[in-house]
Design a protein around this motif. Structure first.
Motif, PDB file in Angstrom:
ATOM      1  N   ALA A  25      18.769  43.058  35.823  1.00  0.00           N
ATOM      2  CA  ALA A  25      20.218  43.196  35.725  1.00  0.00           C
ATOM      3  C   ALA A  25      20.740  42.853  34.333  1.00  0.00           C
ATOM      4  CB  ALA A  25      20.894  42.299  36.758  1.00  0.00           C
ATOM      5  N   GLN A  26      19.813  42.495  33.438  1.00  0.00           N
ATOM      6  CA  GLN A  26      20.172  42.174  32.049  1.00  0.00           C
ATOM      7  C   GLN A  26      21.189  41.043  31.972  1.00  0.00           C
ATOM      8  OE1 GLN A  26      21.347  45.921  30.259  1.00  0.00           O
ATOM      9  NE2 GLN A  26      19.303  46.801  30.431  1.00  0.00           N
ATOM     10  N   GLN A  27      20.959  40.028  32.795  1.00  0.00           N
ATOM     11  CA  GLN A  27      21.792  38.836  32.777  1.00  0.00           C
ATOM     12  C   GLN A  27      21.081  37.720  32.013  1.00  0.00           C
ATOM     13  OE1 GLN A  27      25.036  39.001  34.210  1.00  0.00           O
ATOM     14  NE2 GLN A  27      24.313  41.118  34.136  1.00  0.00           N
ATOM     15  N   LEU A  77      22.238  42.212  40.474  1.00  0.00           N
ATOM     16  CA  LEU A  77      22.293  43.676  40.437  1.00  0.00           C
ATOM     17  C   LEU A  77      23.673  44.217  40.781  1.00  0.00           C
ATOM     18  CD1 LEU A  77      18.806  44.434  41.989  1.00  0.00           C
ATOM     19  CD2 LEU A  77      19.511  44.852  39.627  1.00  0.00           C
ATOM     20  N   ASN A  80      25.333  44.220  37.449  1.00  0.00           N
ATOM     21  CA  ASN A  80      24.846  45.263  36.545  1.00  0.00           C
ATOM     22  C   ASN A  80      23.531  45.807  37.081  1.00  0.00           C
ATOM     23  OD1 ASN A  80      24.820  46.845  34.139  1.00  0.00           O
ATOM     24  ND2 ASN A  80      23.353  45.431  33.221  1.00  0.00           N
ATOM     25  N   ASP A  81      23.484  47.094  37.271  1.00  0.00           N
ATOM     26  CA  ASP A  81      22.288  47.732  37.843  1.00  0.00           C
ATOM     27  C   ASP A  81      21.922  48.959  37.004  1.00  0.00           C
ATOM     28  OD1 ASP A  81      20.209  48.551  39.439  1.00  0.00           O
ATOM     29  OD2 ASP A  81      21.452  49.179  41.130  1.00  0.00           O
ATOM     30  N   PRO A  82      21.470  48.727  35.767  1.00  0.00           N
ATOM     31  CA  PRO A  82      21.218  49.856  34.860  1.00  0.00           C
ATOM     32  C   PRO A  82      20.105  50.782  35.337  1.00  0.00           C
ATOM     33  CG  PRO A  82      20.375  47.807  33.929  1.00  0.00           C
ATOM     34  CD  PRO A  82      21.183  47.430  35.125  1.00  0.00           C
ATOM     35  N   GLY A  83      19.174  50.260  36.143  1.00  0.00           N
ATOM     36  CA  GLY A  83      18.083  51.093  36.639  1.00  0.00           C
ATOM     37  C   GLY A  83      18.361  51.693  38.002  1.00  0.00           C
ATOM     38  N   ASN A  84      19.578  51.512  38.503  1.00  0.00           N
ATOM     39  CA  ASN A  84      19.976  52.004  39.826  1.00  0.00           C
ATOM     40  C   ASN A  84      18.968  51.566  40.891  1.00  0.00           C
ATOM     41  OD1 ASN A  84      21.607  53.306  41.723  1.00  0.00           O
ATOM     42  ND2 ASN A  84      20.507  55.241  41.516  1.00  0.00           N
ATOM     43  N   SER A  88      22.333  53.570  44.618  1.00  0.00           N
ATOM     44  CA  SER A  88      23.748  53.693  44.990  1.00  0.00           C
ATOM     45  C   SER A  88      24.115  55.079  45.507  1.00  0.00           C
ATOM     46  CB  SER A  88      24.628  53.334  43.788  1.00  0.00           C
ATOM     47  OG  SER A  88      24.341  54.193  42.692  1.00  0.00           O
ATOM     48  N   LYS A 219      18.603  38.410  29.102  1.00  0.00           N
ATOM     49  CA  LYS A 219      18.921  39.404  28.070  1.00  0.00           C
ATOM     50  C   LYS A 219      18.860  38.813  26.671  1.00  0.00           C
ATOM     51  CE  LYS A 219      23.163  40.898  27.646  1.00  0.00           C
ATOM     52  NZ  LYS A 219      24.445  41.586  27.883  1.00  0.00           N
TER      53      LYS A 219
END
Length: 219
Positions: A25-27, A77, A80-84, A88, A219
């Motif tokens: 989630a790049q947190q 996620l 932020n869920d950049p990789g889906n 969704s 991140k």
């Protein structure tokens, strides 16, 4: 904004699950590495059950504690869920993933612990315990004959939530695992274990109680 605090144990599969979710989630969190023999009083005050992971969210004078690994993954996620990874585009996908994760946590994990214990103590029931694990492992193998990842052609929450537990299974009796009918599962597992993401999730940080220095993780 104060960064969240994550209490984590290096090789605990639940803590690994949480760390993977945060990375995906790049947190960024302040990681406090612990050992179970010396649990920080601060962690026990926030989560008396005394297990990891424990995520502490601080906002002004309020603290929110999330002490279930799957909930930490979902928290991250949903930010932020950049990789889906939550798929969704498919309204039924998350329900299916959560059902399988529940099966892993409530049914497969206790059987895996029995298998590990039988192997460690040279029990004469080792093979019986291994066979109890087989239905779940075989169900994953079948899924991976249909597509590259557990839910489809791209990774999902399910892949990363199960990864630490499949890794444990593969290490109990390595020779039997490698000789077993898990061709697709072996490919899937190796792909994850050799990834940069997994290396980052498994980086070993100094123990927090040694010097009370937090490490930035993420991140």
């Amino acid at each position: 904004m104060t960064l969240p605090i994550l209490y984590s144990l290096q090789n605990c599969p639940y803590a690994m699950r949480a760390r993977l979710g945060i990375l995906l989630a790049q947190q960024t969190v302040r990681l406090r590495a612990i050992v179970m023999q010396d649990k920080p009083p601060e962690m026990l005050a926030l989560s008396p059950k005394g297990t990891v992971p424990v995520l502490v969210l601080e906002a002004k004078s309020n603290k929110t504690v999330i002490d279930e690994s799957l909930d930490i993954m979902l928290w991250a996620l949903k930010l932020n869920d950049p990789g889906n990874l939550l798929y969704s585009q498919d309204t039924d996908a998350l329900v299916e993933m959560l059902k399988i994760i529940k099966d892993n946590d409530e049914n497969f994990k206790p059987k895996l612990e029995q298998y590990k214990r039988a192997k460690r103590f040279h029990g004469d029931d080792e093979e019986q315990c291994r066979l109890l694990c087989e239905p779940f492992i075989q169900s994953l193998e079948i899924r991976l004959t249909q597509h590259e990842f557990l839910m489809g052609s791209t990774p999902s929450l399910l892949d990363y939530a199960l990864l630490p537990f499949v890794r444990q299974f593969s290490r109990v009796n390595r020779q039997l695992y490698l000789q077993g009918p898990y061709t697709h599962l072996q490919r899937w597992l190796n792909q994850h274990l050799q990834s940069r993401l997994f290396s980052k999730a498994m980086f070993k940080y100094p123990l927090w109680l040694d010097n009370h220095e937090e490490c930035l993780f993420g991140k």
